[in-house]
Design a protein around this motif. Sequence first.
Motif, PDB file in Angstrom:
ATOM      1  N   THR A   1      20.396   6.390  -1.512  1.00 17.64           N
ATOM      2  CA  THR A   1      19.450   7.266  -1.829  1.00 17.64           C
ATOM      3  C   THR A   1      18.662   6.599  -3.209  1.00 17.64           C
ATOM      4  O   THR A   1      19.336   6.726  -4.385  1.00 17.64           O
ATOM      5  CB  THR A   1      19.560   8.667  -1.979  1.00 17.64           C
ATOM      6  OG1 THR A   1      20.545   9.128  -2.924  1.00 17.64           O
ATOM      7  CG2 THR A   1      19.879   9.366  -0.572  1.00 17.64           C
ATOM      8  N   SER A   2      17.550   6.290  -3.272  1.00 19.12           N
ATOM      9  CA  SER A   2      16.749   5.833  -4.351  1.00 19.12           C
ATOM     10  C   SER A   2      15.220   5.931  -4.105  1.00 19.12           C
ATOM     11  O   SER A   2      14.732   6.146  -2.955  1.00 19.12           O
ATOM     12  CB  SER A   2      17.090   4.366  -4.841  1.00 19.12           C
ATOM     13  OG  SER A   2      16.751   3.603  -3.872  1.00 19.12           O
ATOM     14  N   LEU A   3      14.379   5.761  -5.152  1.00 17.26           N
ATOM     15  CA  LEU A   3      13.019   5.782  -4.969  1.00 17.26           C
ATOM     16  C   LEU A   3      12.508   4.804  -3.935  1.00 17.26           C
ATOM     17  O   LEU A   3      11.594   4.914  -3.080  1.00 17.26           O
ATOM     18  CB  LEU A   3      12.357   5.565  -6.210  1.00 17.26           C
ATOM     19  CG  LEU A   3      12.574   6.576  -7.324  1.00 17.26           C
ATOM     20  CD1 LEU A   3      12.001   6.162  -8.867  1.00 17.26           C
ATOM     21  CD2 LEU A   3      12.295   7.873  -7.184  1.00 17.26           C
ATOM     22  N   THR A   4      13.244   3.605  -3.958  1.00 16.10           N
ATOM     23  CA  THR A   4      12.903   2.500  -3.105  1.00 16.10           C
ATOM     24  C   THR A   4      13.312   2.985  -1.586  1.00 16.10           C
ATOM     25  O   THR A   4      12.324   2.587  -0.751  1.00 16.10           O
ATOM     26  CB  THR A   4      13.487   1.313  -3.593  1.00 16.10           C
ATOM     27  OG1 THR A   4      13.076   0.958  -4.768  1.00 16.10           O
ATOM     28  CG2 THR A   4      13.237   0.097  -2.554  1.00 16.10           C
ATOM     29  N   THR A   5      14.396   3.270  -1.333  1.00  9.42           N
ATOM     30  CA  THR A   5      14.749   3.331   0.039  1.00  9.42           C
ATOM     31  C   THR A   5      14.003   4.801   0.463  1.00  9.42           C
ATOM     32  O   THR A   5      13.691   4.856   1.936  1.00  9.42           O
ATOM     33  CB  THR A   5      16.163   3.876  -0.020  1.00  9.42           C
ATOM     34  OG1 THR A   5      16.503   4.896  -0.774  1.00  9.42           O
ATOM     35  CG2 THR A   5      17.193   2.757  -0.504  1.00  9.42           C
TER      36      THR A   5
ATOM     37  N   GLN B   1      11.509   4.172   3.948  1.00 13.03           N
ATOM     38  CA  GLN B   1      11.989   5.165   5.158  1.00 13.03           C
ATOM     39  C   GLN B   1      10.382   5.528   5.853  1.00 13.03           C
ATOM     40  O   GLN B   1      10.267   5.346   7.101  1.00 13.03           O
ATOM     41  CB  GLN B   1      12.650   6.281   4.863  1.00 13.03           C
ATOM     42  CG  GLN B   1      12.856   7.264   6.167  1.00 13.03           C
ATOM     43  CD  GLN B   1      13.014   8.624   5.847  1.00 13.03           C
ATOM     44  OE1 GLN B   1      14.179   8.811   5.320  1.00 13.03           O
ATOM     45  NE2 GLN B   1      12.434   9.625   5.949  1.00 13.03           N
ATOM     46  N   GLY B   2       9.559   5.880   4.877  1.00  8.97           N
ATOM     47  CA  GLY B   2       8.090   6.141   5.430  1.00  8.97           C
ATOM     48  C   GLY B   2       7.469   4.950   5.808  1.00  8.97           C
ATOM     49  O   GLY B   2       6.761   4.917   7.020  1.00  8.97           O
ATOM     50  N   TRP B   3       7.599   3.776   5.272  1.00 12.11           N
ATOM     51  CA  TRP B   3       7.150   2.382   5.483  1.00 12.11           C
ATOM     52  C   TRP B   3       7.589   2.184   6.900  1.00 12.11           C
ATOM     53  O   TRP B   3       6.792   1.392   7.852  1.00 12.11           O
ATOM     54  CB  TRP B   3       7.182   1.416   4.648  1.00 12.11           C
ATOM     55  CG  TRP B   3       6.449   0.110   4.966  1.00 12.11           C
ATOM     56  CD1 TRP B   3       5.256  -0.083   5.127  1.00 12.11           C
ATOM     57  CD2 TRP B   3       7.270  -0.966   5.222  1.00 12.11           C
ATOM     58  NE1 TRP B   3       5.114  -1.486   5.415  1.00 12.11           N
ATOM     59  CE2 TRP B   3       6.374  -2.067   5.797  1.00 12.11           C
ATOM     60  CE3 TRP B   3       8.862  -1.442   5.678  1.00 12.11           C
ATOM     61  CZ2 TRP B   3       6.848  -3.195   6.485  1.00 12.11           C
ATOM     62  CZ3 TRP B   3       9.130  -2.670   5.999  1.00 12.11           C
ATOM     63  CH2 TRP B   3       8.091  -3.567   6.331  1.00 12.11           C
ATOM     64  N   LEU B   4       8.973   2.220   7.134  1.00 12.32           N
ATOM     65  CA  LEU B   4       9.513   1.814   8.652  1.00 12.32           C
ATOM     66  C   LEU B   4       9.053   2.384   9.659  1.00 12.32           C
ATOM     67  O   LEU B   4       8.945   2.027  10.740  1.00 12.32           O
ATOM     68  CB  LEU B   4      10.890   2.006   8.319  1.00 12.32           C
ATOM     69  CG  LEU B   4      11.639   1.040   7.380  1.00 12.32           C
ATOM     70  CD1 LEU B   4      13.295   1.210   7.537  1.00 12.32           C
ATOM     71  CD2 LEU B   4      11.488  -0.474   8.011  1.00 12.32           C
ATOM     72  N   ILE B   5       8.579   3.911   9.523  1.00 11.17           N
ATOM     73  CA  ILE B   5       7.963   4.599  10.322  1.00 11.17           C
ATOM     74  C   ILE B   5       6.692   4.312  10.615  1.00 11.17           C
ATOM     75  O   ILE B   5       6.506   4.193  12.136  1.00 11.17           O
ATOM     76  CB  ILE B   5       7.812   6.148   9.944  1.00 11.17           C
ATOM     77  CG1 ILE B   5       9.625   6.667   9.736  1.00 11.17           C
ATOM     78  CG2 ILE B   5       7.150   6.949  11.180  1.00 11.17           C
ATOM     79  CD1 ILE B   5       9.489   8.143   9.103  1.00 11.17           C
ATOM     80  N   VAL B   6       5.961   3.890   9.781  1.00 13.23           N
ATOM     81  CA  VAL B   6       4.623   3.217  10.164  1.00 13.23           C
ATOM     82  C   VAL B   6       4.822   1.967  10.834  1.00 13.23           C
ATOM     83  O   VAL B   6       4.166   1.558  11.954  1.00 13.23           O
ATOM     84  CB  VAL B   6       3.802   2.860   9.029  1.00 13.23           C
ATOM     85  CG1 VAL B   6       2.521   1.840   9.089  1.00 13.23           C
ATOM     86  CG2 VAL B   6       3.663   3.987   8.108  1.00 13.23           C
TER      87      VAL B   6
ATOM     88  N   SER C   1       0.848  -1.215   0.015  1.00 13.11           N
ATOM     89  CA  SER C   1      -0.149  -0.175   0.028  1.00 13.11           C
ATOM     90  C   SER C   1       0.768   1.249   0.060  1.00 13.11           C
ATOM     91  O   SER C   1       0.526   2.105  -0.544  1.00 13.11           O
ATOM     92  CB  SER C   1      -0.993   0.019   1.241  1.00 13.11           C
ATOM     93  OG  SER C   1      -1.812  -1.245   1.131  1.00 13.11           O
ATOM     94  N   ALA C   2       1.814   1.457   0.705  1.00 14.86           N
ATOM     95  CA  ALA C   2       2.868   2.297   0.784  1.00 14.86           C
ATOM     96  C   ALA C   2       3.205   2.474  -0.680  1.00 14.86           C
ATOM     97  O   ALA C   2       3.220   4.073  -0.977  1.00 14.86           O
ATOM     98  CB  ALA C   2       3.980   2.041   1.708  1.00 14.86           C
ATOM     99  N   PHE C   3       3.741   1.727  -1.398  1.00 14.82           N
ATOM    100  CA  PHE C   3       4.302   1.915  -2.615  1.00 14.82           C
ATOM    101  C   PHE C   3       3.491   2.396  -3.458  1.00 14.82           C
ATOM    102  O   PHE C   3       3.679   2.966  -4.710  1.00 14.82           O
ATOM    103  CB  PHE C   3       5.115   0.698  -3.069  1.00 14.82           C
ATOM    104  CG  PHE C   3       6.753   0.493  -2.855  1.00 14.82           C
ATOM    105  CD1 PHE C   3       7.364   1.095  -3.554  1.00 14.82           C
ATOM    106  CD2 PHE C   3       6.945  -0.136  -1.601  1.00 14.82           C
ATOM    107  CE1 PHE C   3       9.095   1.085  -3.104  1.00 14.82           C
ATOM    108  CE2 PHE C   3       8.151  -0.399  -1.166  1.00 14.82           C
ATOM    109  CZ  PHE C   3       9.223   0.312  -1.784  1.00 14.82           C
ATOM    110  N   GLN C   4       1.931   1.919  -3.383  1.00 17.35           N
ATOM    111  CA  GLN C   4       1.121   2.273  -4.382  1.00 17.35           C
ATOM    112  C   GLN C   4       0.302   3.714  -3.925  1.00 17.35           C
ATOM    113  O   GLN C   4      -0.197   4.365  -4.957  1.00 17.35           O
ATOM    114  CB  GLN C   4      -0.053   1.328  -4.314  1.00 17.35           C
ATOM    115  CG  GLN C   4       0.429  -0.159  -4.825  1.00 17.35           C
ATOM    116  CD  GLN C   4      -0.907  -1.062  -4.817  1.00 17.35           C
ATOM    117  OE1 GLN C   4      -1.898  -0.788  -4.570  1.00 17.35           O
ATOM    118  NE2 GLN C   4      -0.442  -2.245  -4.659  1.00 17.35           N
ATOM    119  N   ASN C   5       0.466   4.049  -3.019  1.00 17.15           N
ATOM    120  CA  ASN C   5      -0.157   5.493  -2.470  1.00 17.15           C
ATOM    121  C   ASN C   5       0.685   6.655  -2.224  1.00 17.15           C
ATOM    122  O   ASN C   5       0.148   7.681  -1.737  1.00 17.15           O
ATOM    123  CB  ASN C   5      -1.194   5.196  -1.240  1.00 17.15           C
ATOM    124  CG  ASN C   5      -2.050   4.368  -1.604  1.00 17.15           C
ATOM    125  OD1 ASN C   5      -3.365   4.508  -2.157  1.00 17.15           O
ATOM    126  ND2 ASN C   5      -2.007   2.868  -1.163  1.00 17.15           N
TER     127      ASN C   5
END
Length: 334
Positions: free
Chosen positions: A94-98, A102-107, A38-42
């Motif tokens: 630093t890349s689109l994936t990382t 980072q945001g998903w790890l915060i979740v 969901s993180a990668f899609q939204n």
Amino acid sequence: MGLKTKTPSTGRYFIKRLAHFSVLTVLTLLALVTSLGSAFQNIPLDSDTAEMAIIANGVTSHGLSWLTHWQFPPDNQILSLLPFAVPYYLLFGTSLTTIILQGWLIVVANALMTALIVRNITKSTSWGSASFILALTANPQLLGSPGFLAFPITHNIVWFFGLLGSYGLIRYMSRQSDSLSLVIIAVFIGTVSDPWFTAAFTIPAFIISWKSMQWFRIEPSLRSLMISAILIPFAIGEAVSTILHHLGVFLPNGDLVAPPALLVRHLIILGKSLLLMFSFTPIPKGFLYILWIIYVFAMIVAFILLKSIPVGDDIEGSSSFQVGSLRSSLPRIR
């Protein structure tokens, strides 16, 4: 002749525990994978989401002195996220994936803190695990806009410190440990890093501490320590923020009190976010949406009014209707 006592079968107990652990493990893995997808899609990638990656690149390439050339917004995350973002990007690049990871790890970190709080209150690992799974399986739209739960750079990181401070306050008020140090750390980091932290945690925590003698029967000495653990780091954090603002490190804050039109707009956004959080989609429009907003704030006002009604020992004398007897029949929070 001695009496024989029945003991639970060790094998049966082991199988039951193994099955319980297996189910929780599978559900947890599914929740992690679902929230990651969901993180990668939204999450859109723009200058805001890449801010920490840009800053980390500057620090790793030019040293800490590079920070003096960067002007941080008021919600700067300079203590809440930057100390973690720099080594993170140094290790993984630093890349689109990382950036999205980072945001998903915060979740995930916020979900873990939520589970820790629930586990502490309920004394149940199962309920703690369930809360972790539920936190990760929120409406997918919340991970993106308008919830911003998994954005790489937003207010979600200071929510972690708000949860950390809540955990410390709960443990201290329930006399489980001297955990006010967690409250002090949370308030200081949150105050410096994000002005929203004051409204989201510091003010509610101060009100709870101020009323703790009445609401939770806390001793006066403990109440004084709780208030000090909130006010002192808040004052120091505000002083640090003011100094950095005058040095040009932080951009100036906006209006202290928003204009009425902006407040109404934010209330509408709040209502939509609450509907998404409880998966009420599609969001109702027109009259039904107005009813939803009225209902939410009526419940908040009702809760505040009910908490202000004296019960039990707060009522002197006796009457034909003993409110204290009603209170004694309700479960107490320990």
